[in-house]
Write an enzyme that holds these catalytic residues in place. Structure first.
Site, PDB file in Angstrom:
ATOM      1  CG  HIS A 248      -2.052   0.943   1.110  1.00 20.15           C
ATOM      2  ND1 HIS A 248      -1.956   2.268   1.454  1.00 20.15           N
ATOM      3  CD2 HIS A 248      -3.305   0.742   0.635  1.00 20.15           C
ATOM      4  CE1 HIS A 248      -3.119   2.850   1.206  1.00 20.15           C
ATOM      5  NE2 HIS A 248      -3.950   1.956   0.709  1.00 20.15           N
ATOM      6  CD  GLU A 306      -8.719  -3.813  -3.828  1.00 22.08           C
ATOM      7  OE1 GLU A 306      -9.784  -4.091  -3.250  1.00 22.08           O
ATOM      8  OE2 GLU A 306      -8.659  -3.232  -4.921  1.00 22.08           O
TER       9      GLU A 306
HETATM   10  N1  ACO Z   1       4.377  -7.457  -4.823  1.00 25.17           N
HETATM   11  C1  ACO Z   1       5.673  -7.371  -5.181  1.00 25.17           C
HETATM   12  N2  ACO Z   1       6.399  -6.240  -5.131  1.00 25.17           N
HETATM   13  C2  ACO Z   1       5.779  -5.145  -4.669  1.00 25.17           C
HETATM   14  C3  ACO Z   1       4.448  -5.150  -4.255  1.00 25.17           C
HETATM   15  C4  ACO Z   1       3.728  -6.365  -4.344  1.00 25.17           C
HETATM   16  N3  ACO Z   1       2.449  -6.450  -3.996  1.00 25.17           N
HETATM   17  N4  ACO Z   1       4.112  -3.914  -3.848  1.00 25.17           N
HETATM   18  C5  ACO Z   1       5.185  -3.150  -4.005  1.00 25.17           C
HETATM   19  N5  ACO Z   1       6.207  -3.897  -4.506  1.00 25.17           N
HETATM   20  C6  ACO Z   1       7.555  -3.434  -4.823  1.00 25.17           C
HETATM   21  C7  ACO Z   1       7.595  -2.808  -6.213  1.00 25.17           C
HETATM   22  O1  ACO Z   1       7.818  -3.777  -7.225  1.00 25.17           O
HETATM   23  C8  ACO Z   1       8.727  -1.832  -6.089  1.00 25.17           C
HETATM   24  O2  ACO Z   1       9.929  -2.529  -6.214  1.00 25.17           O
HETATM   25  P1  ACO Z   1      11.169  -1.976  -7.092  1.00 25.17           P
HETATM   26  O3  ACO Z   1      11.597  -0.735  -6.344  1.00 25.17           O
HETATM   27  O4  ACO Z   1      12.129  -3.108  -7.030  1.00 25.17           O
HETATM   28  O5  ACO Z   1      10.614  -1.673  -8.449  1.00 25.17           O
HETATM   29  C9  ACO Z   1       8.616  -1.368  -4.644  1.00 25.17           C
HETATM   30  O6  ACO Z   1       7.913  -2.394  -3.941  1.00 25.17           O
HETATM   31  C10 ACO Z   1       7.854  -0.068  -4.514  1.00 25.17           C
HETATM   32  O7  ACO Z   1       6.654  -0.181  -5.284  1.00 25.17           O
HETATM   33  P2  ACO Z   1       5.779   1.086  -5.705  1.00 25.17           P
HETATM   34  O8  ACO Z   1       4.793   0.655  -6.722  1.00 25.17           O
HETATM   35  O9  ACO Z   1       6.638   2.264  -6.011  1.00 25.17           O
HETATM   36  O10 ACO Z   1       5.134   1.411  -4.294  1.00 25.17           O
HETATM   37  P3  ACO Z   1       3.739   2.019  -4.002  1.00 25.17           P
HETATM   38  O11 ACO Z   1       3.782   2.598  -2.675  1.00 25.17           O
HETATM   39  O12 ACO Z   1       3.284   2.915  -5.095  1.00 25.17           O
HETATM   40  O13 ACO Z   1       2.866   0.675  -3.997  1.00 25.17           O
HETATM   41  C11 ACO Z   1       0.888  -0.445  -4.625  1.00 25.17           C
HETATM   42  C12 ACO Z   1       1.535   0.607  -3.721  1.00 25.17           C
HETATM   43  C13 ACO Z   1       0.749   0.118  -6.031  1.00 25.17           C
HETATM   44  C14 ACO Z   1      -0.493  -0.759  -4.052  1.00 25.17           C
HETATM   45  C15 ACO Z   1       1.754  -1.740  -4.655  1.00 25.17           C
HETATM   46  O14 ACO Z   1       2.009  -2.201  -3.352  1.00 25.17           O
HETATM   47  C16 ACO Z   1       1.137  -2.846  -5.511  1.00 25.17           C
HETATM   48  O15 ACO Z   1       1.306  -2.828  -6.733  1.00 25.17           O
HETATM   49  N6  ACO Z   1       0.400  -3.822  -4.885  1.00 25.17           N
HETATM   50  C17 ACO Z   1      -0.258  -4.859  -5.651  1.00 25.17           C
HETATM   51  C18 ACO Z   1      -1.581  -4.354  -6.236  1.00 25.17           C
HETATM   52  C19 ACO Z   1      -2.646  -4.128  -5.187  1.00 25.17           C
HETATM   53  O16 ACO Z   1      -2.856  -4.957  -4.297  1.00 25.17           O
HETATM   54  N7  ACO Z   1      -3.384  -3.008  -5.309  1.00 25.17           N
HETATM   55  C20 ACO Z   1      -4.471  -2.639  -4.382  1.00 25.17           C
HETATM   56  C21 ACO Z   1      -4.027  -1.548  -3.443  1.00 25.17           C
HETATM   57  S1  ACO Z   1      -5.274  -1.145  -2.254  1.00 25.17           S
HETATM   58  C22 ACO Z   1      -6.307  -0.085  -3.081  1.00 25.17           C
HETATM   59  O17 ACO Z   1      -5.914   0.657  -3.942  1.00 25.17           O
HETATM   60  C23 ACO Z   1      -7.743  -0.092  -2.709  1.00 25.17           C
END
Ligand code: ACO
Length: 363
Positions: A248, A306
């Site tokens: 998140h 989620e």
């Molecule tokens: N699985 C694997 N790696 C992850 C995950 C995950 N679920 N979440 C973050 N990371 C990693 C990214 O790959 C990234 O790695 P990198 O630096 O090596 O490229 C690092 O963590 C940072 O990721 P960001 O996308 O910059 O972080 P952000 O704070 O924007 O992430 C997000 C938030 C988009 C929700 C992310 O955790 C994600 O993609 N989760 C999976 C999708 C999901 O469950 N979405 C629902 C969110 S809840 C809602 O919106 C109601």
């Protein structure tokens, strides 16, 4: 000259004051107008949450009855308006159909019209996918029970209505998330309420925001057995894929809404034939948390709302492709409250970008 600092993704940037909700990412707390989400979910109907968001306080019995009636009448109106054109509207996926339904609203539509249109469109979409006839709303029911009834879900009983209410209340409002922000940007231009609702719902559709719960179930299907969870998660991370339902932008601990929804599912358990699913989900969550902690020791990537949304909507027999639309049915309440707040207190939202393209060579 050093480059100005750019806040990619607007992370940590404060853009407004809001009285609607507080998201405490470090402690894992969500408070809506001063009420902890744990106190709101699991006891109140969705209409009470709507009253809290729009009026600023929890409704008394009279106001609650008014809200139930107002939403019921709006559902009847939405059904009358949409039923004749539904075959055309419904040829797309659930979210596109929902957007098409909202796009039929006149500029002076109310928040009840938007919520009713979303519920009717989503229920009708589910019925159409099954090749079954559209069912008229029953305005005397609560919004949650009627949504289940219009979608002719096998289990539209009190217990199921309560579970759906717990979900709708839990996800109705959540700070300046991407889709709420999109709705506020639209509101900030002076656009009408339906335009802001459309912007919010369109933004919610992406897999990084509201589109994760369907893929969470796909993941559970692929894992199959709790013993296979660790192997599966490792393989996914090795392949560079994200584990859906984990992580998140704000929370650095487990999302408080994951606890609330997990508890609501446990309370439902005596009716819930899918509890082996809950065990499987917990195994996947544990494996994902462990592997993600190893891969990102600094980041704390934990279960988000989620993850348990997926299980809850599955327990209600809602088809996977409709999950994000059901989320929208709830979050529209938050968008409507933010729309009002933005129109009352906000300025035109207009950030800037650092230009890094070619220059024309003008002196
Ligand atoms: N699985 C694997 N790696 C992850 C995950 C995950 N679920 N979440 C973050 N990371 C990693 C990214 O790959 C990234 O790695 P990198 O630096 O090596 O490229 C690092 O963590 C940072 O990721 P960001 O996308 O910059 O972080 P952000 O704070 O924007 O992430 C997000 C938030 C988009 C929700 C992310 O955790 C994600 O993609 N989760 C999976 C999708 C999901 O469950 N979405 C629902 C969110 S809840 C809602 O919106 C109601």
């Amino acid at each position: 000259m050093s480059e100005p600092r750019i806040f990619e993704g607007l992370e940590g940037v404060l853009v407004a004051r809001t009285e609607l909700s507080e998201v405490d990412g470090a402690c894992g707390r969500l408070t809506v107008r001063g009420h902890p989400i744990e106190a709101l979910a699991g006891g109140l109907p969705f209409e009470a949450m709507l009253g809290l968001l729009l009026d600023g306080k929890l409704p008394d019995a009279v106001r609650l009855a008014e809200l139930v009636a107002e939403l019921g009448t709006a559902r009847a109106r939405a059904h009358a308006a949409l039923a004749p054109r539904f075959a055309a509207l419904c040829s797309n996926d659930a979210m596109t159909t929902l957007l098409s339904g909202l796009a039929t609203l006149p500029n002076d539509a109310t928040s009840s019209d938007a919520l009713a249109t979303a519920a009717v469109t989503t229920a009708h979409w589910i019925q159409t996918q099954r090749g079954e006839p559209l069912l008229s709303p029953r305005p005397e029911l609560t919004h949650a029970l009627d949504l289940l009834a219009m979608a002719n879900l096998p289990a539209a009983s009190e217990a199921q209505g309560k579970l759906l209410d717990a979900y709708l209340v839990t996800v109705a409002e959540h700070g300046f998330n991407a889709s709420t922000f999109a709705a506020r940007v639209t509101a900030s231009t002076g656009a009408a309420l339906p335009a802001a609702m459309l912007a919010g719902v369109a933004t919610l559709s992406g897999p990084l925001h509201g589109g994760a719960p369907g893929p969470v179930l796909d993941m559970l299907d692929a894992v199959g057995e709790p013993e296979r969870a660790l192997r599966y998660v490792r393989a996914e991370l090795l392949a560079g894929r994200r584990i859906m339902g984990m992580g998140h932008r704000i929370y650095r601990v487990r999302d408080p809404r994951a606890f609330v929804l997990e508890r609501a599912l446990e309370a439902f358990r005596s009716h819930d034939r899918s509890s082996p699913r809950l065990e499987l989900a917990r195994a996947v969550e544990t494996a994902a948390e462990a592997e993600l902690s190893r891969k990102y020791p600094e980041r704390a990537i934990r279960a988000n709302v989620e993850f348990y949304t997926a299980l809850l909507l599955e327990a209600l027999a809602i088809p996977r492709p409709a999950f994000t639309a059901i989320f929208a049915c709830a979050r529209l309440a938050g968008y409507a409250a933010h729309y009002a707040e933005q129109r009352r207190t906000g300025r035109l939202i207009r950030p800037s970008a650092l230009y890094v393209g070619p220059h024309s060579g003008h002196p």
